[in-house]
Design a protein around this motif. Sequence first.
Motif, PDB file in Angstrom:
ATOM      1  N   GLN A   1       0.832  -1.200   0.000  1.00 17.90           N
ATOM      2  CA  GLN A   1       0.000   0.000   0.000  1.00 17.90           C
ATOM      3  C   GLN A   1       0.868   1.252   0.000  1.00 17.90           C
ATOM      4  O   GLN A   1       0.538   2.241  -0.672  1.00 17.90           O
ATOM      5  N   ALA A   2       1.990   1.221   0.732  1.00 18.97           N
ATOM      6  CA  ALA A   2       2.908   2.365   0.707  1.00 18.97           C
ATOM      7  C   ALA A   2       3.482   2.548  -0.692  1.00 18.97           C
ATOM      8  O   ALA A   2       3.699   3.680  -1.143  1.00 18.97           O
ATOM      9  N   ASP A   3       3.734   1.454  -1.408  1.00 19.91           N
ATOM     10  CA  ASP A   3       4.163   1.556  -2.807  1.00 19.91           C
ATOM     11  C   ASP A   3       3.078   2.211  -3.655  1.00 19.91           C
ATOM     12  O   ASP A   3       3.359   3.036  -4.528  1.00 19.91           O
ATOM     13  N   CYS A   4       1.828   1.825  -3.418  1.00 15.77           N
ATOM     14  CA  CYS A   4       0.707   2.393  -4.167  1.00 15.77           C
ATOM     15  C   CYS A   4       0.570   3.891  -3.870  1.00 15.77           C
ATOM     16  O   CYS A   4       0.340   4.698  -4.778  1.00 15.77           O
ATOM     17  N   PHE A   5       0.743   4.266  -2.601  1.00 15.49           N
ATOM     18  CA  PHE A   5       0.695   5.684  -2.234  1.00 15.49           C
ATOM     19  C   PHE A   5       1.831   6.454  -2.909  1.00 15.49           C
ATOM     20  O   PHE A   5       1.662   7.605  -3.321  1.00 15.49           O
ATOM     21  N   ALA A   6       3.012   5.812  -3.003  1.00 13.65           N
ATOM     22  CA  ALA A   6       4.115   6.446  -3.722  1.00 13.65           C
ATOM     23  C   ALA A   6       3.745   6.643  -5.188  1.00 13.65           C
ATOM     24  O   ALA A   6       4.103   7.650  -5.808  1.00 13.65           O
ATOM     25  N   GLY A   7       3.008   5.684  -5.750  1.00 11.11           N
ATOM     26  CA  GLY A   7       2.547   5.821  -7.127  1.00 11.11           C
ATOM     27  C   GLY A   7       1.589   6.990  -7.298  1.00 11.11           C
ATOM     28  O   GLY A   7       1.624   7.690  -8.317  1.00 11.11           O
ATOM     29  N   ILE A   8       0.723   7.205  -6.294  1.00  5.89           N
ATOM     30  CA  ILE A   8      -0.182   8.361  -6.343  1.00  5.89           C
ATOM     31  C   ILE A   8       0.626   9.648  -6.400  1.00  5.89           C
ATOM     32  O   ILE A   8       0.336  10.559  -7.191  1.00  5.89           O
ATOM     33  N   TRP A   9       1.653   9.741  -5.561  1.00  5.60           N
ATOM     34  CA  TRP A   9       2.516  10.920  -5.602  1.00  5.60           C
ATOM     35  C   TRP A   9       3.143  11.064  -6.984  1.00  5.60           C
ATOM     36  O   TRP A   9       3.211  12.170  -7.539  1.00  5.60           O
TER      37      TRP A   9
ATOM     38  N   LYS B   1       2.428   0.961  -9.830  1.00  5.16           N
ATOM     39  CA  LYS B   1       1.799   1.349 -11.094  1.00  5.16           C
ATOM     40  C   LYS B   1       0.300   1.580 -10.914  1.00  5.16           C
ATOM     41  O   LYS B   1      -0.277   2.454 -11.567  1.00  5.16           O
ATOM     42  N   ARG B   2      -0.344   0.824 -10.033  1.00  3.84           N
ATOM     43  CA  ARG B   2      -1.768   1.035  -9.800  1.00  3.84           C
ATOM     44  C   ARG B   2      -2.021   2.421  -9.209  1.00  3.84           C
ATOM     45  O   ARG B   2      -2.948   3.124  -9.611  1.00  3.84           O
ATOM     46  N   GLY B   3      -1.197   2.817  -8.266  1.00  6.96           N
ATOM     47  CA  GLY B   3      -1.330   4.163  -7.712  1.00  6.96           C
ATOM     48  C   GLY B   3      -1.028   5.225  -8.738  1.00  6.96           C
ATOM     49  O   GLY B   3      -1.703   6.253  -8.812  1.00  6.96           O
ATOM     50  N   PHE B   4      -0.007   4.967  -9.569  1.00  3.94           N
ATOM     51  CA  PHE B   4       0.388   5.936 -10.590  1.00  3.94           C
ATOM     52  C   PHE B   4      -0.696   6.080 -11.648  1.00  3.94           C
ATOM     53  O   PHE B   4      -1.004   7.189 -12.090  1.00  3.94           O
ATOM     54  N   ASP B   5      -1.275   4.980 -12.056  1.00  2.00           N
ATOM     55  CA  ASP B   5      -2.288   5.026 -13.118  1.00  2.00           C
ATOM     56  C   ASP B   5      -3.590   5.669 -12.649  1.00  2.00           C
ATOM     57  O   ASP B   5      -4.273   6.346 -13.427  1.00  2.00           O
ATOM     58  N   SER B   6      -3.950   5.447 -11.376  1.00  2.00           N
ATOM     59  CA  SER B   6      -5.252   5.922 -10.881  1.00  2.00           C
ATOM     60  C   SER B   6      -5.175   7.270 -10.182  1.00  2.00           C
ATOM     61  O   SER B   6      -6.067   8.109 -10.330  1.00  2.00           O
ATOM     62  N   GLY B   7      -4.138   7.471  -9.390  1.00  2.00           N
ATOM     63  CA  GLY B   7      -4.042   8.686  -8.588  1.00  2.00           C
ATOM     64  C   GLY B   7      -5.085   8.753  -7.496  1.00  2.00           C
ATOM     65  O   GLY B   7      -5.341   9.824  -6.938  1.00  2.00           O
ATOM     66  N   GLN B   8      -5.675   7.595  -7.134  1.00  2.00           N
ATOM     67  CA  GLN B   8      -6.782   7.563  -6.180  1.00  2.00           C
ATOM     68  C   GLN B   8      -6.468   6.676  -4.971  1.00  2.00           C
ATOM     69  O   GLN B   8      -5.959   5.562  -5.134  1.00  2.00           O
ATOM     70  N   LEU B   9      -6.793   7.164  -3.785  1.00  2.00           N
ATOM     71  CA  LEU B   9      -6.599   6.367  -2.572  1.00  2.00           C
ATOM     72  C   LEU B   9      -7.384   5.065  -2.637  1.00  2.00           C
ATOM     73  O   LEU B   9      -6.911   4.021  -2.180  1.00  2.00           O
ATOM     74  N   ALA B  10      -8.580   5.124  -3.188  1.00  2.00           N
ATOM     75  CA  ALA B  10      -9.441   3.940  -3.235  1.00  2.00           C
ATOM     76  C   ALA B  10      -8.807   2.795  -4.021  1.00  2.00           C
ATOM     77  O   ALA B  10      -9.144   1.634  -3.804  1.00  2.00           O
ATOM     78  N   ALA B  11      -7.903   3.126  -4.918  1.00  2.00           N
ATOM     79  CA  ALA B  11      -7.249   2.089  -5.728  1.00  2.00           C
ATOM     80  C   ALA B  11      -6.154   1.358  -4.961  1.00  2.00           C
ATOM     81  O   ALA B  11      -5.622   0.368  -5.444  1.00  2.00           O
ATOM     82  N   CYS B  12      -5.846   1.842  -3.780  1.00  2.00           N
ATOM     83  CA  CYS B  12      -4.720   1.300  -3.011  1.00  2.00           C
ATOM     84  C   CYS B  12      -5.153   0.402  -1.856  1.00  2.00           C
ATOM     85  O   CYS B  12      -4.451   0.282  -0.853  1.00  2.00           O
TER      86      CYS B  12
END
Length: 306
Positions: A224-232, A288-299
């Motif tokens: 999840q921290a990786d996904c949050f990094a993707g959002i950033w 990549k999921r965080g990067f592609d979506s930019g959404q907390l819900a995706a993480c």
Amino acid sequence: MEWRGRRQSDNIEDRRGGSTSGGFGRGGGFNFPSGGGVRRAGGGLSIGTIIFLVVIYFIFKMMGIDLLQMLDTGGTTSGPGYEQSQSGGTRAPANDEMTAFMRTVLAETEDTWQGIFQAQGQNYEEPRLVLFSGSTASACGSASSATGPFYCPSDHKVYLDTEFFQELSDRFGASGDFAEAYVVAHEVGHHVQNLLGILPKFNQARQRMSEADANKMSVRVELQADCFAGIWGKYTQQKGLLESGDLEEALNAAQQIGDDSLQKRSQGYVVPESFNHGTSEQRVKWFKRGFDSGQLAACDTFSGPV
């Protein structure tokens, strides 16, 4: 990554150039200390207290820290941007390129998460980033180059020995400024988890778990921290700060520091039961999921397979 000329964060403690060791335990990724201790009210100092203080004095003395000298000089000055010298004094803020880069990356994470939290009617409490060399003390125990970067939820600080980036490049073949930025964004992701109450819940639950189950849950926390990094990373891209190859640098870093890749490199085989950060494939997938979506819900790494 186009980072020069942008806002730099003041939430930096630069302890490089000093050798501050202390605390007990081991950081890594994130560290959950067992809090506690009993504070007892009363007047005066008991014999036991005096003995305790004497023991503490000699422990610090063996570590090269003279508490009496610190008291005599009014204590050392510490704070954002100051280095503590080996003699116990302070030096002017470091202004090298690494410091400027770290300040800029941290500022970009602040802007990203401030915006996300404000959109949800919440306030984002900014973490501090501690840069050190060799070793230093944290509220979660001692930090050293051997622990790797980690986030301490007790003091809301990210600890980073900047030599780690050289190792990341030389040993793991993951070079580039955006790869380095990914490391910081991942640890800031743990801070976001802490503010959202995810880390405290995990810390409480893991006390009732077996080691194998705790490792499995730790993998979900790390991914999840990786996904949050993707959002950033997504927000950074939207600002037009990403250059050609930047995303590939971050994905390569995630690939190289997966549990399976690290174990294959160090011992030639993998032990899945011991994984606590996720495989290379999983780390790439969730960033990549965080990067592609930019959404907390995706993480949401806690529902379904990872």
